[in-house]
Design an enzyme around this catalytic site. Structure first.
Site, PDB file in Angstrom:
ATOM      1  N   LYS B  24       0.829  -1.226  -0.113  1.00  0.00           N
ATOM      2  CA  LYS B  24       0.244  -0.078  -0.110  1.00  0.00           C
ATOM      3  C   LYS B  24       0.796   1.262   0.066  1.00  0.00           C
ATOM      4  O   LYS B  24       0.516   2.315  -0.705  1.00  0.00           O
ATOM      5  CB  LYS B  24      -0.800   0.022   1.256  1.00  0.00           C
ATOM      6  CG  LYS B  24      -2.251  -0.628   0.908  1.00  0.00           C
ATOM      7  CD  LYS B  24      -2.974  -0.701   2.366  1.00  0.00           C
ATOM      8  CE  LYS B  24      -3.944  -1.774   2.426  1.00  0.00           C
ATOM      9  NZ  LYS B  24      -3.854  -2.308   3.738  1.00  0.00           N
ATOM     10  N   ARG B  94      -3.084   2.295   8.877  1.00  0.00           N
ATOM     11  CA  ARG B  94      -3.147   1.056   8.144  1.00  0.00           C
ATOM     12  C   ARG B  94      -1.963  -0.010   7.928  1.00  0.00           C
ATOM     13  O   ARG B  94      -0.977   0.836   7.983  1.00  0.00           O
ATOM     14  CB  ARG B  94      -3.578   1.000   6.671  1.00  0.00           C
ATOM     15  CG  ARG B  94      -4.983   1.467   6.217  1.00  0.00           C
ATOM     16  CD  ARG B  94      -5.167   1.637   4.914  1.00  0.00           C
ATOM     17  NE  ARG B  94      -6.461   1.715   4.523  1.00  0.00           N
ATOM     18  CZ  ARG B  94      -7.202   2.938   4.172  1.00  0.00           C
ATOM     19  NH1 ARG B  94      -6.556   4.173   4.332  1.00  0.00           N
ATOM     20  NH2 ARG B  94      -8.453   2.822   3.718  1.00  0.00           N
ATOM     21  N   GLY B 103      -5.117 -11.258   8.314  1.00  0.00           N
ATOM     22  CA  GLY B 103      -4.570 -11.634   9.806  1.00  0.00           C
ATOM     23  C   GLY B 103      -3.840 -10.709  10.642  1.00  0.00           C
ATOM     24  O   GLY B 103      -3.892 -10.602  11.731  1.00  0.00           O
ATOM     25  N   MET B 105      -3.661  -6.619  11.788  1.00  0.00           N
ATOM     26  CA  MET B 105      -4.690  -5.105  11.990  1.00  0.00           C
ATOM     27  C   MET B 105      -4.887  -4.458  10.454  1.00  0.00           C
ATOM     28  O   MET B 105      -3.873  -4.467   9.762  1.00  0.00           O
ATOM     29  CB  MET B 105      -3.969  -4.232  12.842  1.00  0.00           C
ATOM     30  CG  MET B 105      -5.011  -3.125  13.192  1.00  0.00           C
ATOM     31  SD  MET B 105      -4.161  -1.771  14.029  1.00  0.00           S
ATOM     32  CE  MET B 105      -4.277  -0.625  12.825  1.00  0.00           C
ATOM     33  N   ARG B 337      -6.934   1.905  -9.881  1.00  0.00           N
ATOM     34  CA  ARG B 337      -6.391   0.405 -10.136  1.00  0.00           C
ATOM     35  C   ARG B 337      -6.951   0.289 -11.692  1.00  0.00           C
ATOM     36  O   ARG B 337      -7.713   0.934 -11.987  1.00  0.00           O
ATOM     37  CB  ARG B 337      -7.052  -0.492  -9.216  1.00  0.00           C
ATOM     38  CG  ARG B 337      -8.639  -0.461  -9.232  1.00  0.00           C
ATOM     39  CD  ARG B 337      -9.146  -1.227  -8.126  1.00  0.00           C
ATOM     40  NE  ARG B 337     -10.516  -1.073  -8.084  1.00  0.00           N
ATOM     41  CZ  ARG B 337     -11.326  -1.467  -6.980  1.00  0.00           C
ATOM     42  NH1 ARG B 337     -11.056  -2.207  -5.954  1.00  0.00           N
ATOM     43  NH2 ARG B 337     -12.632  -1.065  -7.005  1.00  0.00           N
ATOM     44  N   HIS B 453     -22.998  -4.376  -6.231  1.00  0.00           N
ATOM     45  CA  HIS B 453     -22.346  -5.800  -6.279  1.00  0.00           C
ATOM     46  C   HIS B 453     -22.966  -6.559  -7.629  1.00  0.00           C
ATOM     47  O   HIS B 453     -22.436  -7.275  -8.278  1.00  0.00           O
ATOM     48  CB  HIS B 453     -22.827  -6.535  -5.059  1.00  0.00           C
ATOM     49  CG  HIS B 453     -22.610  -7.855  -4.768  1.00  0.00           C
ATOM     50  ND1 HIS B 453     -23.323  -8.767  -5.264  1.00  0.00           N
ATOM     51  CD2 HIS B 453     -21.402  -8.438  -4.460  1.00  0.00           C
ATOM     52  CE1 HIS B 453     -22.823 -10.021  -4.987  1.00  0.00           C
ATOM     53  NE2 HIS B 453     -21.706  -9.694  -4.430  1.00  0.00           N
ATOM     54  N   SER B 770      -6.375 -36.781 -36.634  1.00  0.00           N
ATOM     55  CA  SER B 770      -7.241 -35.668 -36.005  1.00  0.00           C
ATOM     56  C   SER B 770      -7.960 -36.394 -34.769  1.00  0.00           C
ATOM     57  O   SER B 770      -8.449 -37.307 -34.763  1.00  0.00           O
ATOM     58  CB  SER B 770      -8.412 -35.344 -37.020  1.00  0.00           C
ATOM     59  OG  SER B 770      -9.265 -34.525 -36.431  1.00  0.00           O
ATOM     60  N   CYS B 838     -10.300 -32.168 -33.190  1.00  0.00           N
ATOM     61  CA  CYS B 838     -11.501 -31.730 -33.845  1.00  0.00           C
ATOM     62  C   CYS B 838     -12.562 -32.047 -32.904  1.00  0.00           C
ATOM     63  O   CYS B 838     -13.838 -32.048 -33.245  1.00  0.00           O
ATOM     64  CB  CYS B 838     -12.025 -32.397 -35.263  1.00  0.00           C
ATOM     65  SG  CYS B 838     -11.853 -34.203 -35.115  1.00  0.00           S
ATOM     66  N   TYR B 858      -3.336 -27.814 -35.577  1.00  0.00           N
ATOM     67  CA  TYR B 858      -4.374 -26.884 -35.695  1.00  0.00           C
ATOM     68  C   TYR B 858      -5.374 -27.227 -34.426  1.00  0.00           C
ATOM     69  O   TYR B 858      -5.353 -28.694 -34.207  1.00  0.00           O
ATOM     70  CB  TYR B 858      -5.270 -26.920 -36.941  1.00  0.00           C
ATOM     71  CG  TYR B 858      -5.784 -28.107 -37.447  1.00  0.00           C
ATOM     72  CD1 TYR B 858      -7.174 -28.583 -36.981  1.00  0.00           C
ATOM     73  CD2 TYR B 858      -4.813 -28.839 -38.206  1.00  0.00           C
ATOM     74  CE1 TYR B 858      -7.539 -29.736 -37.347  1.00  0.00           C
ATOM     75  CE2 TYR B 858      -5.451 -30.347 -38.556  1.00  0.00           C
ATOM     76  CZ  TYR B 858      -6.744 -30.812 -38.158  1.00  0.00           C
ATOM     77  OH  TYR B 858      -7.340 -32.026 -38.401  1.00  0.00           O
TER      78      TYR B 858
END
Lengths: 882, 882
Positions: B24, B94, B103, B105, B337, B453, B770, B838, B858
């Site tokens: 960060k 932070r 896990g 703070m 971002r 959301h 094939s 194929c 291919y």
């Protein structure tokens, strides 16, 4: 050139001199030198042949004095004179290269005959017809191979003669007609600008040259090219005095074995005819007499034969099959070779010879083939069964068969291919009938003896044969058999007992043969040699007992579903299948568990000390339900009776609904195998509990039990992981509950291509692999066995698109490669992993040889094939199977 | 210790300093340094954290003067005073480790509030409720993570307060009640024996220590162990000044994209709310306004945003998604971002950026995922279709869908799994609804904006979404939607147009989207990179045209049987199938040949210059006949009418007999594929003649034609040998007849495990392979696709026995291993052999990556998947697919 020895006497040769004396010549020398009474003769070497091609005339001139000298020796040895007018010496001239080679001149018989000697032969034999017929044949053969005239012209004259006399067969021609024919033949030779040599010496010289010449016929050269045989080997020429068994009642001919080729018993066994030629015996025109009767007629000859038996076996270390001729009281062996024998005899002879210190054990094992063993396991008639015998013939090939009467080989083949059992009935058989013999369950002839064509071929095929059953009047036109006043028509059913020579009208039950002590002993020799163990597939305590009896050292496949198919269990199984939730299913499973436990108790006890591989439920569940149309029919019936609301109808509707919902378009690739155990864990849990409860009780009673728990149709590591964990939990729980520890393994079938391809992963969880090559063959080829075998697969084999049916003989390139991958990768992960095979290939010799090469621990097959497999395992080690 | 620099200003850092400044911190520094208006702040280094764990008090003492100095800078930058009573500076604290690590703070917001500053904040914002609520949250958060008191106790008090006031939501609490709650909170802290620091500096010092301390919480330690993150990295601490968008009408907050994330157009795209906080936008409580309207309200801010757009993209080389806040007229970027985008936008942005010289072509290809391409090929509504629009909402995710209305995610999942199309309707969605969004065809919400959301998730899934459709009154209890006086109930059908935000009652037809020029250009970039060619499977001239349109470079599978299924041809085909001998069959085949030739003319012409792989007849013949019960029904009907003897009835009986005789228990493994061509050569001969006649005519007209003739279901060399010889003979005959030479190849499908295992042999005869991975997957796993997919296979995927459906994603361990074997062995025999795939896997990205690794020539897939495959082929080269 004159210093070179071009001609060898028997005394100067032996079996190892094939490159100089040719195969035939070397063998004649060998027989002579071990003291066998071979007709006098001598051999021109292959070197002579080679020299001939360098300088033809020169060689012939150089050779001739040596030939004349050897002929002189022959005259004195036989007391006959070549070209003599009283007791003429006749000879055969044969080619004989170091390796067997068709395309060259084969044989000229009766060389030495001419206008004078033929009369002498007639006088000596008292049989003018015989002498003239021999002369006729000689001229014909000689003109063909030495003078190189058209064979067909002579055949045309012969046919004309028969027409003129109004007869069908050669041997019916009268002496007069034969005399006329001889005249015509000689005239014809002349008219073609050739001279037929009257002088026997000239005959001989030209015949020898013809043999040398035939080394380079186009056919011979082509054959050598294809077979990659060097062109410079050359051929030898053998010149052997003719002997005749038909010069009077102090003459005779016969064939005999040093042991009984049917049972293997140590006794002289064979047939003879007095005053007859060899071809009379083989052709089955006169029915010969048992060799034992020779003792009365010719005690010295019989005694001599007995003496030779032991001489031959000491030398050849095997049962011999000999042809002999007695000419004026003197016994000659014309040929000896290892005798063909029935399977029973093969085993008996091999085991006896070990006992007699003639051969070591591994040699005994080499002497028996997997086909022999299969024959030994062929069906038999119960000897104690009361039966209505229609006719009796010769017991020409053992075993029993039941089938429809068929008169033509083609029809036998046609019906046989469509799966019908047929009995081929013929007056006598010829090589043209081979395909019919192949297809038939058994063969019945009215003519011919124990050594007739039908008898010999049937024994080779391991099929029952009754020959020389002269009470039968066979009409091939009308396709009927008349026996007294009884008429049997095409497609009526007959039973044959080839072991006793019986023909019975209708169908009799067949029983499996029991194991003889000899057989047991031979297989114990095999076990000492084999690397592979042989286990058996078996689902019941009875199967397990039979497997042990046949010497199986474990159960490689116990199919638990067969237990559910029994009448009293099926309804409970159907309840389980039709259950709509887990509870219903578990309730039915609890009832099934009691039954399964009982089965396991029985099998484990029968196999005590040996592993039992239990495969958990495999088939799709719908296999336990009646088919939908059948259920609909039953429901409709109840409705018709007004019982449409009865609980029975409701039950049937429920089954029908379930059957409908379980229907699959390709059940082989559907919801079956461990997929059932993953989606409905309670089914496999029940089965595993039943295994551990049964095993635990037996261990507590001191019985040694080794269940190997096998998961069917595993394709992924995750399946194996879950199922193994499930077994582990139940095993632990049971051990805690009872305090008894049961030793067990958890493993998987390898029956899907993917299982083989990820075997390295599966081995993380699986302690054993068992190749289920039936299913693996289906998925690897994309052949549904049910659909293919009767349809395109049969066509594929017929059209040689496939060399063999891959469900019978393991396909090494495809399926076999998967096996190799699985073995290698499985061992890479878990070096001590136990690997075996439990598909039907486990009983097929060639497939067993492949399993041996892969280094598997065992092959598992049906109990009846265990003996074949035990022998095959040993033969694989000995390099006789590959 | 004092010489060490523990605290870094933004100016001193950049994006590459993650190990010192944490992820960060480094990003904040980077944003600052490229000139973005980030709220002032500073970073304590990870070295400080490490030093803390060596000497706690010592480090804090050493750090503190540096922190105070940086705070002074922040005060002057913001014009605010930390702890000030008028314009108080508040900060966030932070943690930020060099790698993302839960896990520890996380965040403390609003640090610096106390009894005095809260009043100052209330005065400054004019919003007492806001200030008190911020204070309440700060105390609660701080007590939890710094003072380590029980979170639940505070929640209990909060719930009591709501109860007391009689309200449901936190934001409904009155200022009075909040003031009371703050008192209760502080009292509770005291009663637990802790002191809540009033002094902001004390708050800050303890918060920083708490971050350092949290590096070694048990959760953090465990996480590092599992993720194998070294324990000695340490965490940095960022201290950033708080900014508020809700301090009055010169404030605001919003999110925006530098380009339109739905279409990719180059325009500022986003939403804002005046006098609001960021969470108000995201939570969908107030419906935000389009960013364009900001120009009117805050022209400078809007201008600044436009300026930043280009700055951001010049720096990040991608479309950015930013969060911003305006505090008293000053714009701050809180985050930037790479922006999530629709497939259409992904393509447009990537191609535009190449045009703008921002990125090279391969980077453009990297920016688009196969999933994007799939979305682009999603269904749409016809924009010209007249429709009865029920309601309009936001066009939140493009594409159209039709389905049953469902209100609960669980029900959506249940119905969706059983194959039903459903539309999930919710007031708004939460992460708890994800499984329902997954299962639904589309999503409709009454609340929330383009970044709600529901909208974000639907775009990610490529499903249509209409959000913020406020005309809908959704009653989750009764499961109804009221729109005006209209009621829509559960399971009624709706159509959504997510591209235009329309909701339509009933079912409308969906159409396939057309190819945009941007898309075409992107795929041409992909083609430049790809090693694999992409071919298409197609059976008709129409398919061939579509395949070319999508950029296929050949037809990899032309199934000739589909030609026979057409209505006017089927009766002739049935005659062929029902033929009882070769002549009848040939007569019908001659009529079919005319039709086949026509088909080939069309396909060859459409594909001119490109190869067309024609597979000869594959399915079992019974597939061309009606089912037996159907035939029986039709016969019974005729009989009922008294027409039982009519020719029609006789014909039906003949078909029924044939169908019966062709019935197979496992048709997948039955009489099909080249087995037909071997057993009935005339069928394949007809097809090959049709191919050469059609190709010859075109070649004569100057059209470039390249037929590759492919044999299905080959398992043995012998099959390949015979079929190749057959083609060779016909080709030669046709060339002689017409004088035209047609270039062609003969090859085989590899669709049986055995074909792969003996590929080295097959390559002796086959010029191309094939891989038919559909069938190969069936036989390798032993899964009948028809039976398994709806039944146990779905369960297997659900239970994670299989990671994926192997018919969708190629199984590398099993099927893939067979492919490897076949490629290696095939090339061993014939180095230049042409190899492709194929099966349907030819259109699956992960499977294409595998084919790339194998070095195939291919992949061939359905025309609609050609674009996905072209992109995937390029991504495989770029290492982005594996």
């Amino acid at each position: 050139m004159s210093v070179v020895q071009w001609v060898y006497e028997y005394e100067q040769g032996n079996a190892s001199m094939k490159s100089l004396l040719g195969g035939k010549g070397a063998n004649l020398a060998q027989m002579w030198n071990i003291g066998l009474p071979v007709p006098p003769g001598f051999i021109l070497t292959t070197e002579a042949c080679k020299a001939y091609w360098e300088d033809r005339a020169g060689l012939l001139d150089a050779v001739w004095p040596q030939v004349r000298q050897s002929m002189k020796r022959m005259e004195s040895a036989t007391g006959k004179t070549f070209g003599g007018k009283e007791n003429p010496l006749l000879v055969s001239v044969r080619s004989g290269a170091p390796v067997s080679m068709p395309g060259m001149m084969d044989t000229i018989l009766n060389l030495g005959l001419n206008g004078d000697t033929v009369e002498a032969l007639a006088a000596a034999s008292g049989d003018e017809r015989f002498a003239l017929d021999s002369y006729r044949r000689f001229i014909q053969m000689y003109s063909d191979v030495v003078l190189e005239l058209e064979h067909g012209d002579f055949e045309f004259c012969l046919a004309q003669a028969k027409k003129e006399q109004g007869c069908r067969h050669d041997h019916e021609l009268s002496p007069e007609m034969l005399r006329k024919l001889v005249g015509q033949y000689l005239q014809m030779v002349q008219s073609k600008g050739k001279v037929f040599p009257e002088d026997p010496w000239e005959q001989l010289r030209l015949a020898i040259e013809a043999v040398f010449r035939s080394w380079n016929t186009p056919r011979a050269v082509t054959y050598r090219q294809i077979q990659r045989i060097p062109d410079d080997l050359g051929t030898a020429v053998s010149v052997v005095s003719m002997v005749y068994g038909n010069l009077g009642n102090d003459c005779g001919t016969g064939v005999c074995f040093t042991r009984n080729p049917a049972t293997g018993e140590r006794e002289l066994f064979g047939e003879f005819l007095l005053n007859a030629q060899g071809e009379d015996v083989v052709a089955g025109i006169r029915t010969p007499r048992p060799i034992q009767e020779l003792k009365a007629d010719m005690p010295e000859v019989h005694g001599e034969l007995l003496r030779l038996t032991s001489l031959l076996e000491q030398h050849y270390k095997d049962m011999q099959d000999i042809e002999f001729t007695v000419e004026r009281g003197k016994l000659y062996l014309l040929q000896t070779r290892n005798g063909k024998r029935t399977a029973k005899a093969a085993v008996r002879v091999a085991v006896d010879m070990v006992r007699e210190n003639l051969i070591p054990k591994d040699e005994a094992v080499r002497r028996v083939t997997p086909e022999n063993v299969e024959q030994l396991l062929h069906p038999q008639l119960d000897p104690n069964l009361p039966m209505n015998v229609l006719a009796r013939g010769l017991p020409a090939s053992p075993g029993a068969a039941v089938g429809k009467v068929v008169f033509q080989a083609d029809e036998a083949e046609k019906l046989g291919r469509s799966g019908e059992a047929v009995i081929l009935v013929r007056p006598e058989t010829t090589p043209d009938d081979i395909h019919g013999l192949f297809a038939a369950q058994g063969v019945l002839t009215s003519h011919g003896g124990m050594t007739s064509h039908a008898a010999v071929v049937a024994r080779g095929l391991g099929k029952p044969c009754v020959s020389g059953c002269e009470a039968l009047d066979i009409d091939l036109q009308r396709e009927t058999i008349r026996v007294g006043d009884r008429i049997i028509r095409k497609h009526e059913i007959l039973t044959l007992d080839g072991s006793r020579g019986l023909v019975v009208l209708g169908s009799l039950p067949l029983i499996q043969p029991s194991f003889t002590d000899d057989f047991r002993e031979l297989l114990s020799f095999a076990d000492e040699i084999a690397a592979l163990e042989v286990w058996a597939n078996g689902d019941t305590p009875e199967d397990a007992k039979r497997a042990r009896e046949f010497g199986a050292r474990g159960i490689g496949l116990c199919r638990t579903e067969h237990m559910f198919m029994q009448a009293e269990r099926l309804p409970v199984m159907q309840e389980m299948v039709a259950a709509t939730d887990r509870e219903e299913r578990v309730a039915a499973l609890n009832r099934l568990k009691v039954m399964q436990k009982d089965d396991f108790l029985g099998i484990f006890e029968a196999m005590q000390g040996f592993p039992v591989t239990v495969r958990l439920l495999d088939p799709p569940l719908h296999e336990f339900l009646p088919k939908v149309p059948e259920l609909q029919g039953r429901i409709a019936e109840l409705e018709k009776k007004g019982q449409g609301d009865a609980p029975e109808a409701e039950h049937l509707r429920r089954l029908a609904r379930k059957a409908e919902s379980l229907r699959e378009s390709n059940p082989m690739l559907g919801f079956r195998g461990c997929r059932l155990g993953i989606i409905y864990p309670e089914i496999y849990e029940m089965q595993v509990e039943a295994i551990f409860e049964a095993a635990g009780e037996l261990v507590a009673r001191g019985v040694s039990v080794h269940p190997d728990i096998m998961m069917p149709l595993v394709g992924t590591l995750e399946e194996m992981k879950r199922l193994r964990a499930m077994v582990g939990e139940i095993a632990e729980r049971e051990e805690k509950r009872t305090g008894v520890r049961v030793p067990y393994l958890v493993g998987t079938m390898i029956e899907l291509p993917r299982a083989a391809l990820v075997a390295g992963q599966l081995a993380q969880e699986a302690e054993f692999f068992s190749f289920g090559t039936n299913d693996l063959t289906q998925t690897t080829f994309g052949y549904s066995r049910d659909d293919a075998e009767g349809k395109f697969l049969a066509e594929y084999v017929r059209l040689h698109v496939l060399p063999e049916n891959p469900f019978h003989v393991l396909d090494r390139d495809g399926v076999g490669r998967l096996l190799e991958i699985a073995v290698q990768d499985g061992r890479g992960t878990r070096p001590a992993i136990q690997i075996g095979i439990c598909g039907e290939h486990g009983g097929n010799p060639s497939s067993i040889a492949f399993c041996h090469k892969l280094g598997l621990k065992y092959v598992s097959c049906s109990p009846f094939r265990v003996p074949v497999a035990r022998l095959s395992a040993a033969l694989s080690v000995l390099g006789l199977l590959s």
